[in-house]
Design a protein around this motif. Structure first.
Motif, PDB file in Angstrom:
ATOM      1  N   SER A 185       1.093  -0.879   0.177  1.00  0.00           N
ATOM      2  CA  SER A 185      -0.026   0.344   0.160  1.00  0.00           C
ATOM      3  C   SER A 185       1.291   1.083  -0.125  1.00  0.00           C
ATOM      4  O   SER A 185       2.287   1.100   0.247  1.00  0.00           O
ATOM      5  CB  SER A 185      -1.477   0.339   1.069  1.00  0.00           C
ATOM      6  N   ASP A 186       0.297   2.561  -0.274  1.00  0.00           N
ATOM      7  CA  ASP A 186       1.286   3.784  -0.359  1.00  0.00           C
ATOM      8  C   ASP A 186       1.505   4.247   1.199  1.00  0.00           C
ATOM      9  O   ASP A 186       0.336   3.428   2.102  1.00  0.00           O
ATOM     10  CB  ASP A 186       0.324   4.706  -0.905  1.00  0.00           C
ATOM     11  N   VAL A 187       2.616   4.723   1.074  1.00  0.00           N
ATOM     12  CA  VAL A 187       2.088   5.360   2.899  1.00  0.00           C
ATOM     13  C   VAL A 187       2.148   5.898   2.895  1.00  0.00           C
ATOM     14  O   VAL A 187       2.639   7.716   1.523  1.00  0.00           O
ATOM     15  CB  VAL A 187       4.329   5.365   2.713  1.00  0.00           C
ATOM     16  N   PRO A 188       1.649   6.834   4.384  1.00  0.00           N
ATOM     17  CA  PRO A 188       0.890   8.549   4.289  1.00  0.00           C
ATOM     18  C   PRO A 188       2.152   9.466   3.970  1.00  0.00           C
ATOM     19  O   PRO A 188       3.383   8.612   4.533  1.00  0.00           O
ATOM     20  CB  PRO A 188      -0.189   8.449   5.941  1.00  0.00           C
ATOM     21  N   TRP A 189       2.044  10.005   3.400  1.00  0.00           N
ATOM     22  CA  TRP A 189       2.389  11.300   3.320  1.00  0.00           C
ATOM     23  C   TRP A 189       3.609  11.222   2.206  1.00  0.00           C
ATOM     24  O   TRP A 189       4.362  11.871   1.595  1.00  0.00           O
ATOM     25  CB  TRP A 189       3.186  12.024   4.536  1.00  0.00           C
ATOM     26  N   GLN A 190       3.934  10.258   1.750  1.00  0.00           N
ATOM     27  CA  GLN A 190       4.755   9.901   0.701  1.00  0.00           C
ATOM     28  C   GLN A 190       3.758   9.313  -0.517  1.00  0.00           C
ATOM     29  O   GLN A 190       4.751   8.119  -1.218  1.00  0.00           O
ATOM     30  CB  GLN A 190       5.896   8.833   1.175  1.00  0.00           C
ATOM     31  N   ARG A 225       8.001   4.415  -2.653  1.00  0.00           N
ATOM     32  CA  ARG A 225       8.333   3.784  -1.469  1.00  0.00           C
ATOM     33  C   ARG A 225       6.550   2.797  -1.227  1.00  0.00           C
ATOM     34  O   ARG A 225       5.309   3.902  -1.392  1.00  0.00           O
ATOM     35  CB  ARG A 225       8.794   4.541  -0.353  1.00  0.00           C
ATOM     36  N   LYS A 226       6.674   1.515  -1.068  1.00  0.00           N
ATOM     37  CA  LYS A 226       5.179   1.054  -0.593  1.00  0.00           C
ATOM     38  C   LYS A 226       5.302   0.112   1.019  1.00  0.00           C
ATOM     39  O   LYS A 226       6.629   0.168   1.483  1.00  0.00           O
ATOM     40  CB  LYS A 226       5.357   0.100  -1.770  1.00  0.00           C
ATOM     41  N   GLU A 227       4.813   0.234   0.942  1.00  0.00           N
ATOM     42  CA  GLU A 227       4.131  -0.675   2.575  1.00  0.00           C
ATOM     43  C   GLU A 227       4.571  -1.879   2.146  1.00  0.00           C
ATOM     44  O   GLU A 227       3.064  -2.614   1.513  1.00  0.00           O
ATOM     45  CB  GLU A 227       3.510   0.561   3.647  1.00  0.00           C
ATOM     46  N   LEU A 228       5.263  -2.621   2.536  1.00  0.00           N
ATOM     47  CA  LEU A 228       4.115  -4.395   2.625  1.00  0.00           C
ATOM     48  C   LEU A 228       3.759  -5.106   3.988  1.00  0.00           C
ATOM     49  O   LEU A 228       4.337  -4.308   5.057  1.00  0.00           O
ATOM     50  CB  LEU A 228       5.944  -5.211   2.489  1.00  0.00           C
ATOM     51  N   ILE A 229       2.646  -5.304   3.465  1.00  0.00           N
ATOM     52  CA  ILE A 229       2.031  -5.752   4.516  1.00  0.00           C
ATOM     53  C   ILE A 229       1.777  -7.366   4.860  1.00  0.00           C
ATOM     54  O   ILE A 229       1.190  -7.993   3.766  1.00  0.00           O
ATOM     55  CB  ILE A 229       0.118  -5.566   3.829  1.00  0.00           C
ATOM     56  N   LEU A 260       9.425  -0.683   1.653  1.00  0.00           N
ATOM     57  CA  LEU A 260      10.055  -1.025   0.527  1.00  0.00           C
ATOM     58  C   LEU A 260      10.432  -0.103  -0.769  1.00  0.00           C
ATOM     59  O   LEU A 260       9.356   0.817  -0.988  1.00  0.00           O
ATOM     60  CB  LEU A 260       9.094  -2.485  -0.022  1.00  0.00           C
ATOM     61  N   ASP A 261      11.470   0.366  -0.551  1.00  0.00           N
ATOM     62  CA  ASP A 261      11.862   1.518  -1.209  1.00  0.00           C
ATOM     63  C   ASP A 261      12.199   0.952  -3.332  1.00  0.00           C
ATOM     64  O   ASP A 261      13.446  -0.012  -2.420  1.00  0.00           O
ATOM     65  CB  ASP A 261      13.176   2.472  -0.770  1.00  0.00           C
ATOM     66  N   ASN A 262      11.415   0.590  -3.712  1.00  0.00           N
ATOM     67  CA  ASN A 262      12.119   1.163  -5.376  1.00  0.00           C
ATOM     68  C   ASN A 262      12.900   1.830  -5.570  1.00  0.00           C
ATOM     69  O   ASN A 262      13.053   3.083  -6.051  1.00  0.00           O
ATOM     70  CB  ASN A 262      10.413   0.625  -5.715  1.00  0.00           C
ATOM     71  N   GLU A 263      13.097   1.372  -7.332  1.00  0.00           N
ATOM     72  CA  GLU A 263      13.665   1.958  -7.917  1.00  0.00           C
ATOM     73  C   GLU A 263      13.635   3.348  -8.334  1.00  0.00           C
ATOM     74  O   GLU A 263      12.424   3.571  -8.193  1.00  0.00           O
ATOM     75  CB  GLU A 263      14.152   1.564  -9.235  1.00  0.00           C
ATOM     76  N   GLY A 264      14.815   4.491  -7.756  1.00  0.00           N
ATOM     77  CA  GLY A 264      14.501   5.958  -7.534  1.00  0.00           C
ATOM     78  C   GLY A 264      14.232   6.644  -6.759  1.00  0.00           C
ATOM     79  O   GLY A 264      14.230   7.888  -6.823  1.00  0.00           O
ATOM     80  N   PHE A 265      13.734   6.212  -5.636  1.00  0.00           N
ATOM     81  CA  PHE A 265      13.335   6.042  -4.121  1.00  0.00           C
ATOM     82  C   PHE A 265      14.868   6.459  -3.670  1.00  0.00           C
ATOM     83  O   PHE A 265      16.175   6.456  -4.082  1.00  0.00           O
ATOM     84  CB  PHE A 265      13.183   4.864  -3.235  1.00  0.00           C
ATOM     85  N   THR A 266      14.053   8.431  -2.969  1.00  0.00           N
ATOM     86  CA  THR A 266      15.162   9.113  -2.335  1.00  0.00           C
ATOM     87  C   THR A 266      14.483  10.141  -1.688  1.00  0.00           C
ATOM     88  O   THR A 266      13.563  10.072  -2.101  1.00  0.00           O
ATOM     89  CB  THR A 266      16.384   9.833  -3.577  1.00  0.00           C
ATOM     90  N   MET A 267      15.033  10.417  -0.373  1.00  0.00           N
ATOM     91  CA  MET A 267      14.552  11.360   0.276  1.00  0.00           C
ATOM     92  C   MET A 267      15.469  12.852   0.324  1.00  0.00           C
ATOM     93  O   MET A 267      16.415  12.657   0.985  1.00  0.00           O
ATOM     94  CB  MET A 267      14.148  11.085   1.827  1.00  0.00           C
TER      95      MET A 267
END
Length: 191
Positions: free
Chosen positions: A47-52, A57-61, A88-95
């Motif tokens: 699922s999506d991560v709130p505020w992101q 970035r995705k949340e693994l359930i 789970l931070d997929n390709e292209g993720f940065t912060m």
């Protein structure tokens, strides 16, 4: 009070004299980390991560009896947190450098995937003059996000991480970008 209990029992090594950022090592049984890194993560719903919601970035359930569920149980028992989210931070993720909103009293991030060391979280030295304060839910806003002095750079290493007591000057981010070859997965807890 809960943060003080956690600090006295499991998290003892501060990165500096500020005493609000701590190193975590051997967070859970190493066998769970090893097994997770062999697992097919496509078995987990995301699922999506709130505020992101618009980031890679995705949340693994976790599902019943999954390795992530076992990791979650160990973290909750050991660190007395209310819940654990898995990112789970997929390709292209940065912060970019940022400060968490005040609703996050403290947070803990434990790295559980296999990725390059430079994909660890970086904390920065900032001053009151670097932070704009307003009445929004975010409240604390960095005036600049580049050229900041590094306070402490955590290496991304499985079964390690940090515990951070949040505050107006607790700026952090990710200097590198996740590649297709990286498996950047973290357990994240709010306190």
């Amino acid at each position: 009070m809960g943060s003080q209990i956690i600090l006295s029992q499991h998290i003892k090594k501060a990165v500096d004299k500020e005493n609000n950022l701590f190193i975590i090592e051997n967070a859970v049984d190493v066998k769970l980390i090893e097994d997770f890194n062999k697992e097919d993560v496509s078995l987990y719903e995301t699922s999506d991560v709130p505020w992101q919601e618009h980031s890679p970035r995705k949340e693994l359930i976790p599902y019943d009896n999954s390795i992530l569920e076992k990791i979650r149980e160990q973290i909750i028992k050991k660190f007395e947190c209310n819940d654990v989210k898995f990112w789970l931070d997929n390709e292209g993720f940065t912060m970019s450098a940022h400060i968490d909103n005040p609703a996050v009293a403290s947070a803990m991030q434990i790295y559980i995937g296999n990725a390059r060391p430079e994909l660890g979280t970086v904390f920065y030295d900032v001053t009151d003059e670097d932070v704009h304060v307003d009445d929004s839910a975010q409240k604390w806003h960095l005036q600049k996000t580049e050229g900041l002095k590094v306070r402490h750079a955590f290496n991304y290493k499985p079964n390690t991480g940090y515990f951070s007591i949040n505050g107006k000057l607790q700026a952090h981010g990710l200097q590198a970008t996740v590649s297709a070859d990286d498996f950047r997965v973290s357990a994240y807890c709010y306190f």
